[in-house]
Design a protein around this motif. Structure first.
Motif, mmCIF file in Angstrom:
data_model
loop_
_atom_site.group_PDB
_atom_site.id
_atom_site.type_symbol
_atom_site.label_atom_id
_atom_site.label_comp_id
_atom_site.label_asym_id
_atom_site.label_seq_id
_atom_site.Cartn_x
_atom_site.Cartn_y
_atom_site.Cartn_z
ATOM 1 N N ASN A 280 -30.063 -31.294 82.738
ATOM 2 C CA ASN A 280 -30.645 -30.083 82.141
ATOM 3 C C ASN A 280 -31.575 -29.387 83.124
ATOM 4 O O ASN A 280 -31.669 -29.783 84.297
ATOM 5 C CB ASN A 280 -31.352 -30.403 80.816
ATOM 6 C CG ASN A 280 -32.640 -31.193 80.996
ATOM 7 O OD1 ASN A 280 -33.116 -31.436 82.098
ATOM 8 N ND2 ASN A 280 -33.222 -31.605 79.883
ATOM 9 N N TYR B 118 -20.641 -16.011 85.133
ATOM 10 C CA TYR B 118 -21.590 -15.605 84.085
ATOM 11 C C TYR B 118 -21.136 -14.284 83.467
ATOM 12 O O TYR B 118 -21.894 -13.335 83.465
ATOM 13 C CB TYR B 118 -23.009 -15.463 84.630
ATOM 14 C CG TYR B 118 -23.749 -16.745 84.924
ATOM 15 C CD1 TYR B 118 -23.288 -17.628 85.885
ATOM 16 C CD2 TYR B 118 -24.936 -17.059 84.283
ATOM 17 C CE1 TYR B 118 -23.979 -18.799 86.186
ATOM 18 C CE2 TYR B 118 -25.633 -18.214 84.576
ATOM 19 C CZ TYR B 118 -25.151 -19.081 85.525
ATOM 20 O OH TYR B 118 -25.843 -20.235 85.821
ATOM 21 N N TRP C 90 -28.961 -17.375 73.803
ATOM 22 C CA TRP C 90 -27.922 -17.342 74.835
ATOM 23 C C TRP C 90 -26.555 -17.707 74.266
ATOM 24 O O TRP C 90 -25.558 -17.094 74.596
ATOM 25 C CB TRP C 90 -28.271 -18.317 75.966
ATOM 26 C CG TRP C 90 -29.291 -17.770 76.914
ATOM 27 C CD1 TRP C 90 -29.704 -16.470 77.021
ATOM 28 C CD2 TRP C 90 -30.043 -18.493 77.888
ATOM 29 N NE1 TRP C 90 -30.652 -16.344 77.989
ATOM 30 C CE2 TRP C 90 -30.891 -17.567 78.543
ATOM 31 C CE3 TRP C 90 -30.099 -19.818 78.272
ATOM 32 C CZ2 TRP C 90 -31.752 -17.934 79.572
ATOM 33 C CZ3 TRP C 90 -30.968 -20.195 79.282
ATOM 34 C CH2 TRP C 90 -31.785 -19.260 79.923
ATOM 35 N N ILE C 91 -26.526 -18.710 73.429
ATOM 36 C CA ILE C 91 -25.241 -19.159 72.897
ATOM 37 C C ILE C 91 -24.920 -18.344 71.638
ATOM 38 O O ILE C 91 -25.717 -17.517 71.207
ATOM 39 C CB ILE C 91 -25.302 -20.684 72.623
ATOM 40 C CG1 ILE C 91 -23.922 -21.323 72.734
ATOM 41 C CG2 ILE C 91 -25.973 -20.984 71.297
ATOM 42 C CD1 ILE C 91 -23.958 -22.819 72.891
ATOM 43 N N VAL D 55 -20.847 -14.895 74.896
ATOM 44 C CA VAL D 55 -21.885 -15.671 75.566
ATOM 45 C C VAL D 55 -21.865 -15.281 77.029
ATOM 46 O O VAL D 55 -20.815 -15.332 77.671
ATOM 47 C CB VAL D 55 -21.655 -17.187 75.403
ATOM 48 C CG1 VAL D 55 -22.668 -17.970 76.235
ATOM 49 C CG2 VAL D 55 -21.751 -17.591 73.930
ATOM 50 N N TRP D 56 -23.021 -14.850 77.548
ATOM 51 C CA TRP D 56 -23.104 -14.327 78.915
ATOM 52 C C TRP D 56 -22.064 -13.213 79.125
ATOM 53 O O TRP D 56 -21.472 -13.088 80.193
ATOM 54 C CB TRP D 56 -22.887 -15.426 79.945
ATOM 55 C CG TRP D 56 -23.867 -16.553 79.854
ATOM 56 C CD1 TRP D 56 -23.646 -17.786 79.302
ATOM 57 C CD2 TRP D 56 -25.211 -16.584 80.332
ATOM 58 N NE1 TRP D 56 -24.763 -18.567 79.393
ATOM 59 C CE2 TRP D 56 -25.753 -17.854 80.031
ATOM 60 C CE3 TRP D 56 -26.017 -15.654 80.989
ATOM 61 C CZ2 TRP D 56 -27.054 -18.214 80.364
ATOM 62 C CZ3 TRP D 56 -27.320 -16.026 81.314
ATOM 63 C CH2 TRP D 56 -27.831 -17.280 80.997
ATOM 64 N N ASN E 205 -19.113 -22.277 83.344
ATOM 65 C CA ASN E 205 -19.355 -22.297 81.902
ATOM 66 C C ASN E 205 -18.077 -21.777 81.256
ATOM 67 O O ASN E 205 -17.367 -20.942 81.830
ATOM 68 C CB ASN E 205 -20.617 -21.539 81.491
ATOM 69 C CG ASN E 205 -20.597 -20.054 81.766
ATOM 70 O OD1 ASN E 205 -19.540 -19.423 81.744
ATOM 71 N ND2 ASN E 205 -21.753 -19.467 82.013
ATOM 72 N N ARG F 106 -23.794 -30.221 79.776
ATOM 73 C CA ARG F 106 -25.085 -29.861 79.193
ATOM 74 C C ARG F 106 -25.195 -30.242 77.708
ATOM 75 O O ARG F 106 -26.292 -30.230 77.158
ATOM 76 C CB ARG F 106 -25.307 -28.349 79.327
ATOM 77 C CG ARG F 106 -25.708 -27.900 80.706
ATOM 78 C CD ARG F 106 -27.128 -28.311 81.053
ATOM 79 N NE ARG F 106 -28.119 -27.610 80.274
ATOM 80 C CZ ARG F 106 -28.905 -26.659 80.758
ATOM 81 N NH1 ARG F 106 -28.803 -26.294 82.028
ATOM 82 N NH2 ARG F 106 -29.806 -26.079 80.000
ATOM 83 N N ASP G 32 -21.631 -26.020 82.319
ATOM 84 C CA ASP G 32 -22.966 -25.502 82.018
ATOM 85 C C ASP G 32 -22.949 -24.702 80.714
ATOM 86 O O ASP G 32 -21.890 -24.282 80.229
ATOM 87 C CB ASP G 32 -23.408 -24.612 83.178
ATOM 88 C CG ASP G 32 -24.912 -24.536 83.339
ATOM 89 O OD1 ASP G 32 -25.632 -25.031 82.457
ATOM 90 O OD2 ASP G 32 -25.369 -23.972 84.350
ATOM 91 N N GLU G 33 -24.144 -24.477 80.163
ATOM 92 C CA GLU G 33 -24.390 -23.510 79.082
ATOM 93 C C GLU G 33 -23.555 -23.730 77.822
ATOM 94 O O GLU G 33 -23.093 -22.783 77.193
ATOM 95 C CB GLU G 33 -24.150 -22.082 79.605
ATOM 96 C CG GLU G 33 -24.839 -21.756 80.907
ATOM 97 C CD GLU G 33 -26.354 -21.941 80.880
ATOM 98 O OE1 GLU G 33 -26.930 -22.108 79.795
ATOM 99 O OE2 GLU G 33 -26.959 -21.937 81.962
ATOM 100 N N HIS H 244 -30.803 -26.619 74.267
ATOM 101 C CA HIS H 244 -31.628 -26.959 75.418
ATOM 102 C C HIS H 244 -32.778 -27.832 74.938
ATOM 103 O O HIS H 244 -33.266 -27.658 73.816
ATOM 104 C CB HIS H 244 -32.232 -25.698 76.055
ATOM 105 C CG HIS H 244 -31.291 -24.927 76.909
ATOM 106 N ND1 HIS H 244 -30.666 -25.453 77.998
ATOM 107 C CD2 HIS H 244 -30.892 -23.634 76.837
ATOM 108 C CE1 HIS H 244 -29.921 -24.525 78.576
ATOM 109 N NE2 HIS H 244 -30.028 -23.408 77.883
#
Length: 716
Positions: A430, A271, A370-371, A326-327, A304, A415, A362-363, A119
């Motif tokens: 972003n 998610y 997060w990742i 992830v998520w 994602n 992203r 995304d993501e 990010h």
């Protein structure tokens, strides 16, 4: 030999074995004006391999032929403890551009960049959505480091003790010109890997170096015509009925709309994601997509790429996934063909076969919490660090290939990206939201082969709203991202007409904009360009000595005065966005005469001008001899068999020619020759008056326009 001496000898030999240096590296010209060298042992996947880049030799051969642009003996490298140390020479007046999607600076000389997919965190430190390890010199060459690794770049920031151009010794006590950062004549790179490929791209101009880089990576992507229309992304939990209602509201307001972004609520779980339609909000997904298609609208689905346990894809793909979630979703290892095939079969069945037009992915960038972490492992043996640098590239390349199998062009959002991405059908976005920094990112995207959108979401005032909408309509994707706020183009009624006008202007400029993207595809020219890539742009940055502050700036670090708030759209149109709270601004004009787009009046020549524009227009300027093909106001890109009247505007007094591109606007048939370039020209007739040719576009060479051309001479 004494034991101690033997030990020291062995230690010295071990050190020598860990250090590899080569004074004269072999450079091979792999394409016209592109040289490559290989250092050490290459990893099993690089950035360009992940991007699936294939060069366009014919385009490369069309550029001026020139020799190797750097002194080879001044390019140095060595490997110590499986790390590569690179050094490239810098001249004293050299500016360096690129090195990732930066949001606040253009000239990167003097900076230290830690290139790392992430990010954007508000600072130009290398951690960004596209940390592309490619730089362009004002001296007209480019350098790419093709390694899927984090790397640190010292862009003339530190002086070497063996420098040929040592800066003078200064005494801060007595010298008013004392500099806390003496000039360095080296750009150095540290790569935590024992193998990499290095490419050098000749110019001889900075633009031509960028063109070679893009053409080497397959040229730029040519979007479908509908991709250059307006897009609205709807709130997260909208149903299919809500979205149809939203589309109809655009019809009611006579506002352009070519594709709609469907946010996470379309999944039966998101998610992480199932990639399967939620039966309560989307009980009839094909009928929903068919309805949108009849309305002339394409659907773009948010996702994602992390698989939910609730997905039917979860069980078969699980063994091809990484060690961390992830998520709370499993992470497919897309370096494995088995994972790619399972993903393809699932997406084709649930999306492409029923008419989905593209994706918002995304993501795939960060943050670190997060990742997946750098301690993660993947079944292919690809390290977590490598995977971080290439994941966005792989997802882009993989999804793009599915659409190409169907001979259907797509256009979407991503992203994370990296080197080699110019040929991929994605625009970066972003969660950051600085309008000014968005424009700087648009400027910087032109150096590194990626596209960027300064999307609109919400605003604190009508003034900010219209200024943001104007900017986004002069970018690669005109997008209102209403996933959280539910905003509409007419959210501020007092500026609704101005917003409508600029969206309509974008639609009128479709022939020019589409040709600009065709230049990206066939010639490698970025569609939106930094002024530093324009011939005759005479602005020279000067480091202004910063004010000494005991807390904030104790060493009086200098401040650069980059040109980062204006840019070119194509060959002829200079865009100078306005920002909320500003009533006037400066614009720097390159050499030659420049004219106001709206009136055709002369505004200046090779100079700085001050402008005070009205709120209802974004400042646009065109160069002498500009040829701008346009069509009447229309809500959507032309469909099969639909043709628009063509108006061609000419500005200034200069005779000129320019080629307009056209094709069917939706398939890849252009790669088989199904396209046309129509040469448009203006000359002075025997009576001394300007006249335009041709008067008609040949029906045999025309896809989207009526044969008759109306010529308009804007400068009286």
């Amino acid at each position: 030999m004494p034991l101690k001496k033997k030990f020291l000898t062995a230690l010295f030999l071990l050190f020598l074995s860990s250090v590899h240096a080569q004074k004269s590296q072999v450079w091979k010209e792999v394409q016209a004006g592109v040289w490559k060298t290989q250092i050490g042992n290459l990893r099993h996947i690089s950035l360009l391999q992940a991007a699936g880049a294939k060069s366009l030799p014919e385009g490369l051969k069309s550029l001026p032929q020139t020799g190797f642009p750097l002194p080879k003996d001044e390019i140095k490298f060595k490997i110590i403890d499986k790390k590569i140390y690179l050094s490239f020479p810098l001249a004293s007046d050299e500016q360096i551009f690129g090195l990732g999607l930066n949001f606040q600076t253009v000239n990167q000389r003097g900076r230290i960049m830690n290139l790392h997919v992430d990010h954007y965190g508000g600072k130009d430190n290398g951690r960004t959505h596209a940390p592309v390890p490619f730089y362009v010199s004002s001296r007209g060459y480019g350098v790419l480091i093709d390694a899927s690794a984090y790397m640190t770049v010292y862009v003339g920031s530190n002086v070497r003790s063996d420098s040929k151009n040592r800066p003078p010794i200064q005494d801060r006590n007595t010298d008013k010109n004392w500099d806390s950062q003496p000039p360095s004549d080296a750009l150095e790179v540290l790569i935590p890997a024992d193998g990499a490929s290095i490419y050098v791209f000749a110019g001889p101009s900075p633009m031509q170096a960028v063109q070679r880089y893009n053409l080497f990576n397959g040229g730029g992507y040519l979007p479908p015509k509908w991709g250059l229309g307006f897009t609205q992304r709807v709130p997260t939990l909208f149903s299919q009925d809500d979205i149809i209602k939203e589309a109809k509201s655009f019809e009611d307001h006579q506002f352009p709309l070519d594709f709609i972004g469907v946010e996470p609520g379309w999944h039966s779980a998101s998610y992480p994601c199932t990639f399967e339609w939620d039966p309560t909000r989307f009980p009839r997904p094909k009928a929903f997509l068919d309805t949108l298609s009849r309305m002339g609208i394409s659907a773009n689905l948010w996702l994602n790429p992390y698989v939910s346990p609730k997905s039917s894809l979860f069980a078969p793909i699980k063994k091809y996934t990484g060690s961390h979630l992830v998520w709370n979703g499993i992470v497919p290892d897309f370096t494995l063909p088995q994972a790619r095939k399972l993903m393809r079969d699932h997406f084709v069945k649930h999306h492409l076969d029923i008419g989905v037009g593209g994706y918002k992915i995304d993501e795939v960038d960060g943050y670190d919490f997060w990742i997946w972490p750098d301690v993660a492992t993947f079944p292919s043996g690809t390290s977590a660090e490598q995977m971080r640098q290439i994941y966005g590239l792989m997802v882009q390349e993989m999804t793009a290939s599915w659409f190409k199998e169907k001979n259907k062009r797509t256009y979407g959002l991503i992203r994370a990206s990296n080197a080699g991405a110019s040929h991929l059908p994605y625009v970066i976005y972003n969660d950051y939201y600085s309008h000014k920094d968005f424009i700087t990112a648009l400027v910087n995207s032109s150096f590194i082969g990626v596209l960027w959108t300064p999307e609109v979401r919400a605003s604190k005032s009508a003034e900010e709203w219209v200024r943001r909408m104007q900017s986004v309509c002069f970018s690669p994707m005109a997008m209102l991202n209403a996933w959280a706020d539910g905003t509409k183009p007419w959210t501020f009624p007092e500026v609704a007409q101005a917003v409508n006008d600029v969206a309509n202007l974008r639609m009128q400029l479709l022939p020019y904009l589409y040709t600009t993207f065709a230049q990206y595809r066939f010639e490698g020219k970025p569609p939106f360009r930094s002024m530093n890539l324009v011939d005759g742009f005479a602005f020279k940055p000067k480091g202004e000595k910063g004010k000494v502050d005991a807390t904030e700036n104790p060493y009086g670090m200098s401040i650069k005065n980059d040109i980062k708030d204006q840019y070119m759209m194509g060959d002829f149109i200079l865009v100078a966005p306005m920002f909320a709270g500003e009533k006037s601004r400066e614009v720097y004009l390159p050499e030659g005469k420049w004219y106001d787009f709206y009136t055709g009046k002369l505004v200046g020549e090779n100079q700085k001008i001050q402008i005070t524009p009205s709120l209802d227009k974004i400042p646009l300027f065109v160069k002498d001899g500009a040829i701008i093909p346009m069509v009447p106001v229309h809500r959507q890109a032309p469909k099969d068999g639909q043709h628009y009247p063509l108006e061609v505007r000419h500005y200034g007094q200069k005779a000129s020619t320019w080629k307009m591109y056209d094709d069917d606007g939706r398939t890849f048939d252009f790669e088989k020759g199904a396209y046309t370039w129509t040469e448009l020209g203006v000359r002075r007739g025997e009576n001394g008056q300007l006249e335009g040719r041709p008067k008609q576009v040949s029906p045999k060479a025309n896809f989207g326009y009526m044969p008759e051309i109306q010529w308009s001479f804007m400068t009286k």
